[in-house]
Design an enzyme around this catalytic site. Structure first.
Site, PDB file in Angstrom:
ATOM      1  CD  GLU A   8       6.073   0.870   2.450  1.00 37.66           C
ATOM      2  OE1 GLU A   8       5.015   0.295   2.165  1.00 37.66           O
ATOM      3  OE2 GLU A   8       6.916   1.187   1.587  1.00 37.66           O
ATOM      4  CD  GLU A  32      10.399  -1.100   0.978  1.00 43.21           C
ATOM      5  OE1 GLU A  32       9.497  -0.953   0.117  1.00 43.21           O
ATOM      6  OE2 GLU A  32      10.235  -1.713   2.042  1.00 43.21           O
TER       7      GLU A  32
HETATM    8  C1  PNW Z   1       6.278  -1.767  -0.095  1.00 48.32           C
HETATM    9  N1  PNW Z   1       0.692   0.713  -1.962  1.00 48.32           N
HETATM   10  O1  PNW Z   1       4.969  -2.185  -0.229  1.00 48.32           O
HETATM   11  C2  PNW Z   1       6.837  -2.735   0.905  1.00 48.32           C
HETATM   12  O2  PNW Z   1       7.555  -2.190   1.965  1.00 48.32           O
HETATM   13  C3  PNW Z   1       7.504  -3.902   0.296  1.00 48.32           C
HETATM   14  O3  PNW Z   1       7.405  -4.984   1.167  1.00 48.32           O
HETATM   15  C4  PNW Z   1       6.921  -4.185  -1.075  1.00 48.32           C
HETATM   16  O4  PNW Z   1       7.378  -5.372  -1.628  1.00 48.32           O
HETATM   17  C5  PNW Z   1       7.268  -2.983  -1.955  1.00 48.32           C
HETATM   18  O5  PNW Z   1       6.835  -1.780  -1.365  1.00 48.32           O
HETATM   19  C6  PNW Z   1       6.727  -3.070  -3.367  1.00 48.32           C
HETATM   20  O6  PNW Z   1       5.326  -3.079  -3.375  1.00 48.32           O
HETATM   21  C7  PNW Z   1       3.954  -1.411  -0.704  1.00 48.32           C
HETATM   22  O7  PNW Z   1      -0.311   0.101  -2.365  1.00 48.32           O
HETATM   23  C8  PNW Z   1       2.800  -2.080  -1.071  1.00 48.32           C
HETATM   24  O8  PNW Z   1       0.765   1.942  -1.902  1.00 48.32           O
HETATM   25  C9  PNW Z   1       1.712  -1.371  -1.485  1.00 48.32           C
HETATM   26  C10 PNW Z   1       1.793   0.005  -1.527  1.00 48.32           C
HETATM   27  C11 PNW Z   1       2.938   0.682  -1.162  1.00 48.32           C
HETATM   28  C12 PNW Z   1       4.018  -0.046  -0.752  1.00 48.32           C
END
Ligand code: PNW
Length: 476
Positions: free
Chosen positions: A172, A379
């Site tokens: 990401e 994921e």
């Molecule tokens: C992803 N957003 O994080 C990550 O790859 C993981 O480490 C995380 O724990 C999981 O999704 C759940 O949040 C994100 O704000 C964090 O768009 C924030 C965002 C997207 C993905």
């Protein structure tokens, strides 16, 4: 297993990979072990107000000490793959120089344990824990970080290339660039839209240089991937203005990475949209060719879609309900006239709308856009407020419903021709949910953060049955 595995009744082929995922900083703990130096998340968590209750990853799930127990849990559940990340500052404390043997030894032991239990390791090199020294030298907005990343990739490849087949460069990069340097809700917490765009380019470059370093260091059977979180953007109406808003967000969320990585270019609309901020002079001759590397798989992370509209001229600034955390600073440089809306319907504990159709759309998009590239859902999952009952069991029917819907969406995309080879549930364990600290639980396995006791939730058993049978049960 033979009774349930009759080929006509399966929804997924027998070689479909069923996995769970974690990331180093979210589960390992062991902050002081060997010479593990601070990463930007160790620093950021100590800035007052940045992380829920000042939670840090110092202990997390103590996966560094308890990995054997955790691998045994996976084996018991019957999942065939584990996606984890390597902590850069554990392997290369300052982000430069030789590898720390003890740091590498942990990942050797982990992968040995996985292979011993018949679980395929999917290794991610970068899941957001940049060595603090590299941030002090400029971080991802600086070109040097991309070069350092390729060097680190080579060190890990030389150490683990004999036992790991699936290699992912970045997880990401959108979050690293735009939450890290734009809105500042992630480490390092900078709020500079130009720095965020430069970070995006250098993450792209880091991916490309690392992919080249991996190809050179790894045996030919190695599979190279990247994991992206493309936005599934939906305009609130079919009006031209709302569709234009959606186009802008698609450029900033998705095409800023897939453009160079898949097609060797930054799209003209993206360059035009950001022209008042940057002339993209950080892009040097040869960068596009360096970034566009053959990929053996594309990892897609999906949780929820985005619903956007245009803010009419003259109206006040855009509201944001984009689920990307609280900040006055936007993670969308140059898109001040785009409003984000809460989609209708049920939400998870993150406030994220539950909409499995977005996952089908996402898979079919990349089926068309990257033909011939195997797709993996690297994921997908949901946070709910899971509490053990008085007999210590954790019953999480909402998560089962979420997973059922999204697995059906994967099945649907496969029926439409998408070459989806695997699915990784986020996450194996409740863990350190970044700016939310320990207040959001994504695990299929409950973790008591006082005692470190692991308790598989009912969703874990449900998922194990899906993995074993290749079928989504009709009920239960
Ligand atoms: C992803 N957003 O994080 C990550 O790859 C993981 O480490 C995380 O724990 C999981 O999704 C759940 O949040 C994100 O704000 C964090 O768009 C924030 C965002 C997207 C993905």
């Amino acid at each position: 297993t033979h009774s349930t595995a009759s080929p006509v009744r399966r929804h997924f082929p027998a070689d479909f990979l069923w996995g769970t995922a974690t990331a180093a900083h979210q589960v390992e703990g062991a902050r002081g072990e060997a010479r593990r130096a601070p990463s930007i998340w160790d620093t950021f968590a100590r800035v007052p107000g940045k992380v829920h209750q000042g939670d840090t990853g110092d202990r997390a799930c103590e996966h560094h000490q308890r990995f054997r127990e955790d691998v045994a849990l996976m084996a018991e559940l019957g999942v065939g793959a584990y996606r984890f990340s390597v902590s850069w500052p554990r392997v290369q404390p300052t982000g430069a120089g030789p590898a720390v043997q003890r740091g590498l030894d942990f990942y050797r032991a982990l992968t040995d344990e996985l292979l011993d239990k018949g679980i395929q390791p999917f290794l991610t090199l970068y899941h957001w824990d940049l060595p603090q020294e590299l941030e002090d030298a400029g971080g991802w907005p600086a070109r040097n970080t991309a070069e350092r990343f390729a060097e680190y990739a080579r060190l890990v490849a030389e150490a683990l290339g004999d036992r790991v087949e699936h290699w992912t460069t970045l997880n990401e990069p959108w979050c690293s660039a735009f939450l890290g340097y734009g809105s500042g809700v992630h480490a390092p917490g900078r709020t500079d839209p130009v720095a965020a765009l430069r970070a995006a380019h250098h993450l792209n470059l880091g991916h490309g240089l690392a992919a080249q370093a991996l190809r050179a260091a790894l045996p030919s059977r190695a599979r190279l991937m990247v994991s992206l979180n493309p936005a599934v953007v939906r305009p609130r109406t079919e009006s031209e203005a709302d569709r234009e808003a959606a186009r802008r967000i698609d450029a900033l969320a998705t095409r800023v990475f897939t453009g160079p990585m898949l097609h060797g270019r930054y799209d003209e609309d993206l360059v035009a949209d950001t022209a008042s901020l940057t002339d993209w002079s950080c892009v040097r001759d040869g960068d596009m060719a360096a970034i566009r590397q053959r990929l053996d798989g594309l990892g897609l992370n999906y949780y929820t879609p985005s619903l956007v509209s245009a803010v009419p001229d003259g109206a006040a600034g855009a509201e944001r309900h984009d689920g990307h955390g609280e900040s006055e600073h936007s993670p969308w440089p140059g898109a001040d006239r785009v409003a984000f809306h809460q989609p209708p319907g049920p939400r998870t504990e993150m406030g994220w709308a539950v909409d499995p159709t977005g996952l089908t759309d996402l898979l079919l998009r990349f089926h068309r856009e990257a033909p011939g590239t195997p797709l993996y859902v690297t994921e997908n999952g949901a946070a709910y407020e899971d509490k053990p009952d008085d007999r210590g069991r954790v019953h999480d029917p909402e998560r089962i419903a979420y997973l059922r819907g999204h697995l059906d969406a994967v099945r649907h995309a496969r029926e439409e021709g998408a070459d989806v080879r695997g699915y990784f549930l986020w996450s194996l364990l409740d863990n350190y949910e970044w700016a939310y600290g320990y207040s959001r639980r994504f695990g299929a396995v409950h973790v008591d953060f006082d005692t470190q006791v692991r308790t598989p939730k009912s969703s874990a058993r449900w998922y194990g049955r899906v993995a074993e049978s290749g079928r989504i049960p009709e009920e239960g």
